[in-house]
Design a protein around this motif. Structure first.
Motif, PDB file in Angstrom:
ATOM      1  N   SER A 163       0.929  -1.116   0.145  1.00 40.89           N
ATOM      2  CA  SER A 163       0.090  -0.022   0.094  1.00 40.89           C
ATOM      3  C   SER A 163       0.944   1.157   0.059  1.00 40.89           C
ATOM      4  O   SER A 163       1.845   1.223   0.743  1.00 40.89           O
ATOM      5  N   TYR A 164       0.653   2.117  -0.842  1.00 39.24           N
ATOM      6  CA  TYR A 164       1.236   3.272  -1.045  1.00 39.24           C
ATOM      7  C   TYR A 164       1.004   4.406   0.184  1.00 39.24           C
ATOM      8  O   TYR A 164       0.214   4.423   0.503  1.00 39.24           O
ATOM      9  N   THR A 165       2.170   4.950   0.447  1.00 34.19           N
ATOM     10  CA  THR A 165       2.067   6.173   1.479  1.00 34.19           C
ATOM     11  C   THR A 165       1.334   7.392   0.568  1.00 34.19           C
ATOM     12  O   THR A 165       1.226   7.210  -0.827  1.00 34.19           O
ATOM     13  N   SER A 166       1.248   8.525   1.040  1.00 35.01           N
ATOM     14  CA  SER A 166       0.826   9.628   0.247  1.00 35.01           C
ATOM     15  C   SER A 166       2.000   9.877  -0.587  1.00 35.01           C
ATOM     16  O   SER A 166       1.893  10.486  -1.837  1.00 35.01           O
ATOM     17  N   GLU A 167       3.158   9.847  -0.267  1.00 36.53           N
ATOM     18  CA  GLU A 167       4.401  10.241  -1.029  1.00 36.53           C
ATOM     19  C   GLU A 167       4.936   9.193  -2.074  1.00 36.53           C
ATOM     20  O   GLU A 167       4.876   9.510  -3.231  1.00 36.53           O
ATOM     21  N   GLY A 168       4.425   8.058  -1.681  1.00 38.35           N
ATOM     22  CA  GLY A 168       4.568   6.790  -2.603  1.00 38.35           C
ATOM     23  C   GLY A 168       3.432   7.094  -3.686  1.00 38.35           C
ATOM     24  O   GLY A 168       3.642   6.774  -5.148  1.00 38.35           O
ATOM     25  N   ALA A 176      -4.339  -2.400  -7.777  1.00 35.48           N
ATOM     26  CA  ALA A 176      -5.635  -2.595  -7.081  1.00 35.48           C
ATOM     27  C   ALA A 176      -5.938  -1.718  -6.347  1.00 35.48           C
ATOM     28  O   ALA A 176      -5.281  -0.580  -6.001  1.00 35.48           O
ATOM     29  N   TYR A 177      -7.181  -1.603  -6.067  1.00 33.72           N
ATOM     30  CA  TYR A 177      -7.566  -0.500  -4.869  1.00 33.72           C
ATOM     31  C   TYR A 177      -8.410  -1.246  -3.877  1.00 33.72           C
ATOM     32  O   TYR A 177      -8.964  -2.380  -4.313  1.00 33.72           O
ATOM     33  N   GLY A 178      -8.460  -1.152  -2.699  1.00 31.02           N
ATOM     34  CA  GLY A 178      -8.841  -1.729  -1.558  1.00 31.02           C
ATOM     35  C   GLY A 178      -8.024  -1.619  -0.482  1.00 31.02           C
ATOM     36  O   GLY A 178      -7.666  -0.566  -0.099  1.00 31.02           O
ATOM     37  N   ASP A 179      -7.835  -2.968  -0.042  1.00 28.80           N
ATOM     38  CA  ASP A 179      -6.835  -3.115   1.274  1.00 28.80           C
ATOM     39  C   ASP A 179      -5.295  -2.810   0.772  1.00 28.80           C
ATOM     40  O   ASP A 179      -4.566  -2.372   1.504  1.00 28.80           O
ATOM     41  N   ALA A 180      -5.033  -3.178  -0.463  1.00 28.23           N
ATOM     42  CA  ALA A 180      -3.750  -3.239  -1.093  1.00 28.23           C
ATOM     43  C   ALA A 180      -3.681  -2.330  -2.432  1.00 28.23           C
ATOM     44  O   ALA A 180      -4.802  -2.297  -3.011  1.00 28.23           O
ATOM     45  N   ASP A 181      -2.840  -1.542  -2.647  1.00 25.69           N
ATOM     46  CA  ASP A 181      -2.496  -0.880  -4.056  1.00 25.69           C
ATOM     47  C   ASP A 181      -1.939  -1.753  -5.140  1.00 25.69           C
ATOM     48  O   ASP A 181      -1.900  -1.536  -6.310  1.00 25.69           O
ATOM     49  N   LEU A 182      -1.013  -2.716  -4.723  1.00 22.94           N
ATOM     50  CA  LEU A 182      -0.220  -3.492  -5.554  1.00 22.94           C
ATOM     51  C   LEU A 182      -0.107  -5.019  -5.067  1.00 22.94           C
ATOM     52  O   LEU A 182       0.257  -5.157  -3.762  1.00 22.94           O
ATOM     53  N   TYR A 183      -0.094  -5.789  -6.033  1.00 20.60           N
ATOM     54  CA  TYR A 183       0.198  -7.169  -5.678  1.00 20.60           C
ATOM     55  C   TYR A 183       1.220  -7.679  -6.709  1.00 20.60           C
ATOM     56  O   TYR A 183       1.101  -7.458  -7.835  1.00 20.60           O
ATOM     57  N   CYS A 184       2.273  -8.283  -6.053  1.00 21.22           N
ATOM     58  CA  CYS A 184       3.339  -9.115  -6.906  1.00 21.22           C
ATOM     59  C   CYS A 184       3.713 -10.300  -6.722  1.00 21.22           C
ATOM     60  O   CYS A 184       3.723 -10.668  -5.480  1.00 21.22           O
ATOM     61  N   ALA A 200      12.190   0.830   3.862  1.00 22.82           N
ATOM     62  CA  ALA A 200      12.957   2.053   4.381  1.00 22.82           C
ATOM     63  C   ALA A 200      12.622   3.416   3.661  1.00 22.82           C
ATOM     64  O   ALA A 200      13.239   4.525   4.286  1.00 22.82           O
ATOM     65  N   SER A 201      12.465   3.104   2.356  1.00 19.07           N
ATOM     66  CA  SER A 201      12.001   4.365   1.570  1.00 19.07           C
ATOM     67  C   SER A 201      11.087   5.427   1.986  1.00 19.07           C
ATOM     68  O   SER A 201      10.910   6.428   2.006  1.00 19.07           O
ATOM     69  N   GLY A 202      10.191   4.462   2.792  1.00 14.62           N
ATOM     70  CA  GLY A 202       8.746   5.176   3.368  1.00 14.62           C
ATOM     71  C   GLY A 202       7.716   5.480   2.341  1.00 14.62           C
ATOM     72  O   GLY A 202       6.694   6.097   2.744  1.00 14.62           O
ATOM     73  N   ALA A 203       8.088   4.951   0.936  1.00  9.83           N
ATOM     74  CA  ALA A 203       7.219   5.079   0.121  1.00  9.83           C
ATOM     75  C   ALA A 203       5.836   4.185   0.121  1.00  9.83           C
ATOM     76  O   ALA A 203       4.804   4.365  -0.670  1.00  9.83           O
ATOM     77  N   LEU A 204       6.225   3.060   0.848  1.00  9.09           N
ATOM     78  CA  LEU A 204       5.089   2.060   0.885  1.00  9.09           C
ATOM     79  C   LEU A 204       5.080   1.268   2.074  1.00  9.09           C
ATOM     80  O   LEU A 204       6.087   1.163   2.847  1.00  9.09           O
TER      81      LEU A 204
END
Length: 106
Positions: A9-14, A47-55, A74-78
């Motif tokens: 899930s992305y943070t706002s910055e991500g 995706a949208y919902g509980d997670a933004d990305l599935y890999c 550690a990037s803080g983006a997700l």
């Protein structure tokens, strides 16, 4: 190779980065970081919902997965969650293992 499902899930910055780069840009970034540790990307879905990305990712060993997960987080983006995936054959092998276990109250 061990296979993993990564849910992120992305943070706002991500999310701002995703909007700037688009899905193709983020796919290229995922493929690059996975390749850097000898892995391969089987599938990427947004995706949208509980997670933004599935890999679904293959790595040569669990330490490679851990190294990538720590670096990316550690990037803080997700925020992410990694689930090890097992094949049917691996489950068959696990089911044949002797396990010394006593259920509570037994």
């Amino acid at each position: 190779m061990p296979k993993y499902l990564v849910q992120a899930s992305y943070t706002s910055e991500g999310a701002k980065g995703l909007l700037a780069e688009g899905g193709s840009g983020r796919r290229a970034a995922v493929e690059q970081v996975v390749r850097s540790r000898g892995g391969t990307v089987e599938a990427i879905y947004f995706a949208y919902g509980d997670a933004d990305l599935y890999c679904v990712i293959d790595f040569p060993d669990p330490l490679s997965m851990a190294a990538v997960a720590m670096t990316v987080r550690a990037s803080g983006a997700l925020q992410s969650r990694t689930v090890p995936l097992l094949t049917v054959e691996e489950i068959d092998e696990a089911a044949r293992q002797d396990v010394d276990f006593r259920a509570p109250g037994a």
